[in-house]
Write a protein that holds these residues in place. Structure first.
Motif, PDB file in Angstrom:
ATOM      1  N   LYS A  86      24.631  12.281  18.688  1.00 41.85           N
ATOM      2  CA  LYS A  86      25.118  10.901  18.574  1.00 41.85           C
ATOM      3  C   LYS A  86      24.119   9.924  19.199  1.00 41.85           C
ATOM      4  N   ARG A  87      23.566  10.310  20.342  1.00 39.59           N
ATOM      5  CA  ARG A  87      22.569   9.454  20.988  1.00 39.59           C
ATOM      6  C   ARG A  87      21.304   9.355  20.128  1.00 39.59           C
ATOM      7  N   ALA A  88      20.939  10.483  19.501  1.00 38.25           N
ATOM      8  CA  ALA A  88      19.743  10.500  18.645  1.00 38.25           C
ATOM      9  C   ALA A  88      19.940   9.602  17.426  1.00 38.25           C
ATOM     10  N   ILE A  89      21.125   9.643  16.832  1.00 37.01           N
ATOM     11  CA  ILE A  89      21.417   8.795  15.668  1.00 37.01           C
ATOM     12  C   ILE A  89      21.374   7.317  16.064  1.00 37.01           C
ATOM     13  N   ALA A  90      21.945   6.998  17.224  1.00 34.43           N
ATOM     14  CA  ALA A  90      21.918   5.616  17.704  1.00 34.43           C
ATOM     15  C   ALA A  90      20.479   5.161  17.961  1.00 34.43           C
ATOM     16  N   ALA A  91      19.674   6.052  18.529  1.00 38.49           N
ATOM     17  CA  ALA A  91      18.266   5.727  18.801  1.00 38.49           C
ATOM     18  C   ALA A  91      17.495   5.543  17.499  1.00 38.49           C
ATOM     19  N   PHE A  92      17.748   6.373  16.506  1.00 35.47           N
ATOM     20  CA  PHE A  92      17.104   6.260  15.191  1.00 35.47           C
ATOM     21  C   PHE A  92      17.412   4.897  14.584  1.00 35.47           C
ATOM     22  N   THR A  93      18.673   4.497  14.653  1.00 33.46           N
ATOM     23  CA  THR A  93      19.090   3.188  14.119  1.00 33.46           C
ATOM     24  C   THR A  93      18.418   2.058  14.884  1.00 33.46           C
ATOM     25  N   GLN A  94      18.365   2.185  16.191  1.00 32.60           N
ATOM     26  CA  GLN A  94      17.733   1.165  17.026  1.00 32.60           C
ATOM     27  C   GLN A  94      16.244   1.066  16.723  1.00 32.60           C
ATOM     28  N   GLY A  95      15.620   2.207  16.462  1.00 35.26           N
ATOM     29  CA  GLY A  95      14.183   2.218  16.196  1.00 35.26           C
ATOM     30  C   GLY A  95      13.790   1.507  14.922  1.00 35.26           C
ATOM     31  N   LYS A  96      14.734   1.376  13.982  1.00 35.01           N
ATOM     32  CA  LYS A  96      14.425   0.709  12.714  1.00 35.01           C
ATOM     33  C   LYS A  96      14.057  -0.748  12.928  1.00 35.01           C
ATOM     34  N   ASP A  97      14.623  -1.360  13.966  1.00 37.94           N
ATOM     35  CA  ASP A  97      14.397  -2.790  14.192  1.00 37.94           C
ATOM     36  C   ASP A  97      13.544  -3.104  15.419  1.00 37.94           C
ATOM     37  N   CYS A  98      13.088  -2.083  16.123  1.00 42.10           N
ATOM     38  CA  CYS A  98      12.304  -2.345  17.333  1.00 42.10           C
ATOM     39  C   CYS A  98      10.814  -2.445  17.002  1.00 42.10           C
ATOM     40  N   ALA A  99      10.082  -3.094  17.875  1.00 42.06           N
ATOM     41  CA  ALA A  99       8.628  -3.158  17.732  1.00 42.06           C
ATOM     42  C   ALA A  99       8.025  -1.901  18.350  1.00 42.06           C
ATOM     43  N   LEU A 100       6.965  -1.411  17.746  1.00 49.21           N
ATOM     44  CA  LEU A 100       6.349  -0.179  18.247  1.00 49.21           C
ATOM     45  C   LEU A 100       5.887  -0.344  19.685  1.00 49.21           C
ATOM     46  N   THR A 101       5.371  -1.517  20.017  1.00 50.03           N
ATOM     47  CA  THR A 101       4.869  -1.747  21.377  1.00 50.03           C
ATOM     48  C   THR A 101       5.972  -1.641  22.423  1.00 50.03           C
ATOM     49  N   ASP A 102       7.239  -1.849  21.998  1.00 46.58           N
ATOM     50  CA  ASP A 102       8.356  -1.716  22.937  1.00 46.58           C
ATOM     51  C   ASP A 102       8.529  -0.271  23.397  1.00 46.58           C
ATOM     52  N   LEU A 103       7.977   0.663  22.630  1.00 47.76           N
ATOM     53  CA  LEU A 103       8.118   2.088  22.957  1.00 47.76           C
ATOM     54  C   LEU A 103       6.939   2.632  23.762  1.00 47.76           C
ATOM     55  N   ARG A 104       5.916   1.824  23.919  1.00 46.52           N
ATOM     56  CA  ARG A 104       4.674   2.349  24.501  1.00 46.52           C
ATOM     57  C   ARG A 104       4.874   2.976  25.882  1.00 46.52           C
ATOM     58  N   SER A 105       5.508   2.272  26.801  1.00 49.67           N
ATOM     59  CA  SER A 105       5.663   2.821  28.160  1.00 49.67           C
ATOM     60  C   SER A 105       6.560   4.055  28.151  1.00 49.67           C
ATOM     61  N   ALA A 106       7.606   4.035  27.288  1.00 47.77           N
ATOM     62  CA  ALA A 106       8.504   5.188  27.216  1.00 47.77           C
ATOM     63  C   ALA A 106       7.782   6.396  26.628  1.00 47.77           C
ATOM     64  N   LEU A 107       6.929   6.176  25.652  1.00 48.91           N
ATOM     65  CA  LEU A 107       6.137   7.264  25.065  1.00 48.91           C
ATOM     66  C   LEU A 107       5.250   7.905  26.125  1.00 48.91           C
ATOM     67  N   ARG A 108       4.592   7.067  26.892  1.00 48.09           N
ATOM     68  CA  ARG A 108       3.689   7.581  27.924  1.00 48.09           C
ATOM     69  C   ARG A 108       4.443   8.333  29.017  1.00 48.09           C
ATOM     70  N   SER A 109       5.673   7.903  29.279  1.00 47.37           N
ATOM     71  CA  SER A 109       6.454   8.554  30.338  1.00 47.37           C
ATOM     72  C   SER A 109       6.903   9.956  29.945  1.00 47.37           C
ATOM     73  N   HIS A 110       7.254  10.113  28.658  1.00 49.31           N
ATOM     74  CA  HIS A 110       7.877  11.378  28.235  1.00 49.31           C
ATOM     75  C   HIS A 110       6.967  12.299  27.427  1.00 49.31           C
ATOM     76  N   TYR A 111       5.887  11.766  26.857  1.00 46.03           N
ATOM     77  CA  TYR A 111       5.101  12.591  25.929  1.00 46.03           C
ATOM     78  C   TYR A 111       3.608  12.632  26.246  1.00 46.03           C
ATOM     79  N   ALA A 112       3.273  12.478  27.490  1.00 41.60           N
ATOM     80  CA  ALA A 112       1.870  12.589  27.874  1.00 41.60           C
ATOM     81  C   ALA A 112       1.428  14.047  27.820  1.00 41.60           C
TER      82      ALA A 112
END
Length: 243
Positions: A86-112
């Motif tokens: 359920k959280r993944a589906i909500a995140a997928f929906t949220q990602g459709k309208d977010c800017a990629l740069t908004d994910l940059r710090s989160a990407l670096r935190s979890h996928y380095a």
């Protein structure tokens, strides 16, 4: 006690005047900007991943059934619980309208480091969900790779490795199409007609016909290569029609 006897409206005007004079607040919007910002909840690694997948899917213009199926397959690979799905589906929906740069710090935190490939692998899977990845999807994944310091050579390898077999330049389907085109026939042409077309072309391009005419070596080599290609094309088409 004196303050308690001041009418509420008058007290409001008095306090408002003091705030306006001391803080120079000119509007409600100005007041909101001065209020403390509520901290946003931290995203976990799975939410970041599915936000990126949603962003990649929407980048094509519209999220298709193939994109959704690919995202659900990713949930199964990760063996997510019902709550996590359920959280993944909500995140997928949220990602459709977010800017990629908004994910940059989160990407670096979890996928380095070693986890970058896991993220990019899922990204390429959804990019290939409808066929070849678009140029925009490739740019999105390239930016993610750059943020995570993922090597360029590994990025290209992953792109080629995850490309579906049917889309690869040297796949059997594409080889067959090339063979049909070389012989000048189609998939619906009968085997007898294919054989006739093959013999006709070989008779035109066979190097033996050029040798007696004193053709230069370069022309003979070209004729030999052409004849060899015709032999291979005929063998491939014949195998397809007989199988």
């Amino acid at each position: 006690m004196l303050i308690a006897h001041i009418p509420g409206a008058l007290l409001g005007l008095l306090i408002g005047n003091i705030i306006d004079r001391n803080l120079a607040i000119k509007s409600w919007a100005d007041l909101r900007t001065r209020l403390p910002v509520r901290a946003q909840p931290q995203l976990n690694a799975e939410q970041v991943l599915f936000m990126l997948l949603g962003h990649l899917a929407k980048s094509t213009g519209r999220v298709s059934a193939a994109h959704i199926q690919s995202a659900r397959a990713e949930m199964q690979r990760l063996q997510l619980s019902a709550a996590a799905q359920k959280r993944a589906i909500a995140a997928f929906t949220q990602g459709k309208d977010c800017a990629l740069t908004d994910l940059r710090s989160a990407l670096r935190s979890h996928y380095a480091a070693d986890k970058a490939e896991q993220l990019l692998t899922a990204g390429w899977r959804i990019a290939y969900a409808q066929g070849l990845a678009t140029a925009k999807q490739r740019r999105i994944l390239q930016r993610c790779a750059d943020w995570l310091n993922y090597p360029a050579a590994s990025f290209s390898r992953l792109e080629a490795q995850l490309m579906p077999t049917r889309l690869r330049p040297n796949s059997a389907g594409n080889e067959l199409e090339a063979a049909l085109q070389l012989l000048g026939v189609t998939r619906s042409t009968s085997l007898a007609q294919v054989k006739q077309a093959y013999r006709r072309k070989v008779s035109v391009h066979h190097p033996d016909k050029l040798m007696g005419a004193g053709a230069p070596p370069a022309q003979l080599r070209a004729a030999t290569e052409k004849t060899r290609a015709l032999h291979q094309a005929y063998a491939l088409v014949r195998k397809h029609l007989q199988g």
